[in-house]
Structures are given as structure tokens and as C-alpha cells.
Write a protein that holds these residues in place. Structure first.
Motif, mmCIF file in Angstrom:
data_model
loop_
_atom_site.group_PDB
_atom_site.id
_atom_site.type_symbol
_atom_site.label_atom_id
_atom_site.label_comp_id
_atom_site.label_asym_id
_atom_site.label_seq_id
_atom_site.Cartn_x
_atom_site.Cartn_y
_atom_site.Cartn_z
ATOM 1 N N ALA A 20 -11.018 -9.000 -12.544
ATOM 2 C CA ALA A 20 -9.712 -8.883 -11.882
ATOM 3 C C ALA A 20 -9.395 -7.447 -11.456
ATOM 4 C CB ALA A 20 -8.613 -9.451 -12.768
ATOM 5 N N PRO A 21 -9.446 -6.457 -12.357
ATOM 6 C CA PRO A 21 -9.146 -5.098 -11.903
ATOM 7 C C PRO A 21 -10.194 -4.561 -10.932
ATOM 8 C CG PRO A 21 -9.762 -5.081 -14.224
ATOM 9 C CD PRO A 21 -9.622 -6.514 -13.810
ATOM 10 N N THR A 22 -11.432 -5.027 -11.066
ATOM 11 C CA THR A 22 -12.467 -4.593 -10.121
ATOM 12 C C THR A 22 -12.133 -5.086 -8.716
ATOM 13 O OG1 THR A 22 -14.125 -4.657 -11.883
ATOM 14 C CG2 THR A 22 -14.944 -4.650 -9.612
ATOM 15 N N LEU A 23 -11.726 -6.335 -8.604
ATOM 16 C CA LEU A 23 -11.342 -6.890 -7.297
ATOM 17 C C LEU A 23 -10.120 -6.173 -6.728
ATOM 18 C CD1 LEU A 23 -11.896 -10.647 -8.128
ATOM 19 C CD2 LEU A 23 -13.026 -9.416 -6.253
ATOM 20 N N VAL A 24 -9.125 -5.921 -7.579
ATOM 21 C CA VAL A 24 -7.907 -5.244 -7.117
ATOM 22 C C VAL A 24 -8.226 -3.827 -6.667
ATOM 23 C CG1 VAL A 24 -5.666 -4.343 -7.855
ATOM 24 C CG2 VAL A 24 -6.320 -6.690 -8.427
ATOM 25 N N GLY A 25 -9.022 -3.109 -7.463
ATOM 26 C CA GLY A 25 -9.378 -1.737 -7.105
ATOM 27 C C GLY A 25 -10.172 -1.670 -5.813
ATOM 28 N N ALA A 26 -11.142 -2.562 -5.671
ATOM 29 C CA ALA A 26 -11.955 -2.573 -4.457
ATOM 30 C C ALA A 26 -11.098 -2.915 -3.235
ATOM 31 C CB ALA A 26 -13.097 -3.574 -4.603
ATOM 32 N N VAL A 33 0.843 -1.200 0.000
ATOM 33 C CA VAL A 33 0.000 0.000 0.000
ATOM 34 C C VAL A 33 0.881 1.254 0.000
ATOM 35 C CG1 VAL A 33 -1.667 1.333 1.359
ATOM 36 C CG2 VAL A 33 -1.986 -1.132 1.048
ATOM 37 N N SER A 34 1.947 1.237 0.787
ATOM 38 C CA SER A 34 2.858 2.386 0.829
ATOM 39 C C SER A 34 3.578 2.578 -0.496
ATOM 40 C CB SER A 34 3.887 2.205 1.953
ATOM 41 O OG SER A 34 3.239 2.230 3.209
ATOM 42 N N ILE A 35 3.928 1.480 -1.165
ATOM 43 C CA ILE A 35 4.614 1.580 -2.449
ATOM 44 C C ILE A 35 3.687 2.168 -3.509
ATOM 45 C CG2 ILE A 35 5.535 0.178 -4.355
ATOM 46 C CD1 ILE A 35 7.113 -1.383 -2.270
ATOM 47 N N VAL A 36 2.413 1.794 -3.497
ATOM 48 C CA VAL A 36 1.466 2.403 -4.438
ATOM 49 C C VAL A 36 1.399 3.910 -4.190
ATOM 50 C CG1 VAL A 36 -0.944 2.525 -5.168
ATOM 51 C CG2 VAL A 36 0.125 0.300 -4.788
ATOM 52 N N HIS A 52 -7.828 -2.493 -2.927
ATOM 53 C CA HIS A 52 -6.907 -1.390 -2.655
ATOM 54 C C HIS A 52 -7.602 -0.287 -1.857
ATOM 55 C CE1 HIS A 52 -4.590 2.332 -3.779
ATOM 56 N NE2 HIS A 52 -3.723 1.601 -3.122
ATOM 57 N N LEU A 53 -8.827 0.034 -2.214
ATOM 58 C CA LEU A 53 -9.573 1.042 -1.454
ATOM 59 C C LEU A 53 -9.775 0.621 -0.004
ATOM 60 C CD1 LEU A 53 -12.241 2.188 -4.071
ATOM 61 C CD2 LEU A 53 -10.304 3.497 -3.195
ATOM 62 N N LEU A 54 -10.015 -0.663 0.217
ATOM 63 C CA LEU A 54 -10.194 -1.151 1.594
ATOM 64 C C LEU A 54 -8.923 -0.983 2.430
ATOM 65 C CD1 LEU A 54 -12.131 -4.541 1.222
ATOM 66 C CD2 LEU A 54 -13.002 -2.391 2.159
ATOM 67 N N PHE A 55 -7.786 -1.227 1.801
ATOM 68 C CA PHE A 55 -6.518 -1.262 2.542
ATOM 69 C C PHE A 55 -5.732 0.054 2.481
ATOM 70 C CE2 PHE A 55 -7.353 -5.758 1.958
ATOM 71 C CZ PHE A 55 -6.909 -6.320 3.139
ATOM 72 N N ALA A 56 -6.182 1.015 1.663
ATOM 73 C CA ALA A 56 -5.341 2.175 1.342
ATOM 74 C C ALA A 56 -5.114 3.160 2.484
ATOM 75 C CB ALA A 56 -5.912 2.920 0.139
ATOM 76 N N ASP A 57 -5.946 3.166 3.496
ATOM 77 C CA ASP A 57 -5.788 4.138 4.573
ATOM 78 C C ASP A 57 -4.664 3.712 5.502
ATOM 79 O OD1 ASP A 57 -5.967 5.986 6.572
ATOM 80 O OD2 ASP A 57 -8.066 5.601 7.058
ATOM 81 N N ALA A 103 -13.696 -10.595 7.276
ATOM 82 C CA ALA A 103 -15.093 -10.713 6.834
ATOM 83 C C ALA A 103 -15.456 -9.594 5.865
ATOM 84 C CB ALA A 103 -16.034 -10.694 8.039
ATOM 85 N N THR A 104 -14.890 -8.414 6.067
ATOM 86 C CA THR A 104 -15.162 -7.289 5.179
ATOM 87 C C THR A 104 -14.576 -7.556 3.797
ATOM 88 O OG1 THR A 104 -15.128 -5.762 7.058
ATOM 89 C CG2 THR A 104 -14.828 -4.799 4.867
ATOM 90 N N VAL A 105 -13.335 -8.041 3.760
ATOM 91 C CA VAL A 105 -12.692 -8.358 2.482
ATOM 92 C C VAL A 105 -13.486 -9.448 1.762
ATOM 93 C CG1 VAL A 105 -10.571 -9.120 1.353
ATOM 94 C CG2 VAL A 105 -10.438 -7.732 3.438
#
Length: 199
Positions: free
Chosen positions: A159-165, A101-104, A167-172, A181-183
Motif C-alpha cells: 500500500a505505501p509503495t503504491l501511494v509513494g510511487a 498534490v498541492s495539499i501535500v 505520488h511521484l508520478l503526479f507530484a510535478d 497507461a503509465t499509472v
């Protein structure tokens, strides 16, 4: 000690130091001085092994992208076992650890780094996220071939939909990671209609 081994050890030491700075202080605090101070070595050490700081960061990101290949192999080999949603939730959780996440964030923050990564990689898109989407697409293709996804499941969209979703969950960076359970719920929602009913 052979030179190749020594260089690799220095590279890994500097990469690990850069990751610690990134995790602790964020991308705007990542400088060559911060990295060498964190690594406990002279500033000149970094510049002996890399042309400049952006070259160092490019190699750091490419090294971390290379690790996705190992994850991709393991994920593809899990096809046909467990559940599709469970396998994906586990893979996305492992993928979006704090360092990734930090690298992104770092890639987004530094224009020159993005330019160099585009030149160094054959794929388009955002570095690391594009490789993650390819990993997920490969896995979904394997599951579709095994009949655990519907024949018309559009893996190139899923695939990109799963990755994007994910990433938003983990980005903070400031909050705790999402609960498993959320993932799993997000993955299940994205996959809705693509998994055939079980007999």
C-alpha cells in the motif's frame, strides 16, 4: 438562514478559494489575504470562523482527508470486479488530482500546519498520504481475501509503495498528469508476483 448552514457555506467558499490559490500560485502564495481576496470577502470573515490562518489550513486539510473515506468505501466495494491493477490505477489517479498534490506540498511547506495535523489525527505519517495508504491497504486486504492476491501478499508494504510511487508520478505541478497507461504500468510492476495466475 440557520447559522450552521451559513457557517458551512462560508467554510466551503473559503476552502474552494484556498484550493484555487494553491493550484494557480503554489503553497508559498497561500495567505489569509490571498484566500479572502479570491473568495471575494473581507479578511475578517476568515478570522471570524477560524482562530488563525493555520487553524483554517488544518481544517481545510482535514476536510479533504475526510473525502478519502468516501473513495475508500467505493474502492473496497470494487473488490472482486474488474482487475486489481485497473482498480488501483483508477483509484490512485482519482486520489492524486491537482488539489491533493498541492495539499501535500502545502503540508510539506508549513511546519505549524504539520504540527497541528499531527495533534488532530490519530494516524502517524504524512497527512493525506497515510490515509491514502490505509485506503489502498483495505482494498488489497479485500482482494487477498477473495483470492485475487496471493495469500502471502504483504498489503502493509504494497500500500505505501503504491501511494509513494503514484505520488511521484503526479507530484510535478508544472507538467501534465501521467498517462493512464503509465499509472497502470507502475501499479502492475509493484504488484508483480502478488497476483495468482488466472486459470
Amino acid at each position: 438562514m440557520p447559522t450552521g448552514v451559513h457557517i458551512r457555506d462560508v467554510r466551503e467558499q473559503l476552502f474552494a478559494a484556498a484550493e484555487r490559490v494553491l493550484l494557480r500560485d503554489g503553497p508559498n502564495a497561500l495567505t489569509s489575504r490571498a484566500v479572502t481576496t479570491e473568495a471575494g470577502c473581507a479578511k475578517g470573515v476568515l478570522h471570524r470562523h477560524f482562530a488563525d490562518f493555520d487553524a483554517f489550513l488544518t481544517e481545510l486539510v482535514l476536510d479533504r482527508i475526510g473525502r478519502i473515506d468516501e473513495q475508500a468505501t467505493a474502492l473496497r466495494e470494487s473488490a472482486g470486479t474488474g482487475t486489481v491493477a485497473g482498480n488501483l490505477a483508477d483509484a490512485l489517479t482519482a486520489l492524486f488530482g491537482p488539489v491533493a498534490v498541492s495539499i501535500v506540498g502545502l503540508i510539506t511547506f508549513r511546519d505549524e500546519l504539520r504540527t497541528r495535523l499531527r495533534q488532530a489525527r490519530s494516524t502517524g505519517g504524512v497527512p493525506l498520504l497515510s490515509e491514502a495508504a490505509a485506503m489502498i491497504a483495505s482494498y488489497l486486504t479485500a482482494e487477498r481475501e477473495l483470492g485475487r492476491l496471493t495469500p502471502d501478499a504483504d498489503v502493509d508494504t504494497l500500500a505505501p509503495t503504491l501511494v509513494g510511487a503514484a505520488h511521484l508520478l503526479f507530484a510535478d505541478r508544472e507538467s501534465t498528469p501521467p498517462q493512464p497507461a503509465t499509472v497502470h504500468r507502475v501499479v502492475t510492476t509493484v504488484l508483480a508476483g502478488t497476483t495468482p495466475p488466472q486459470p
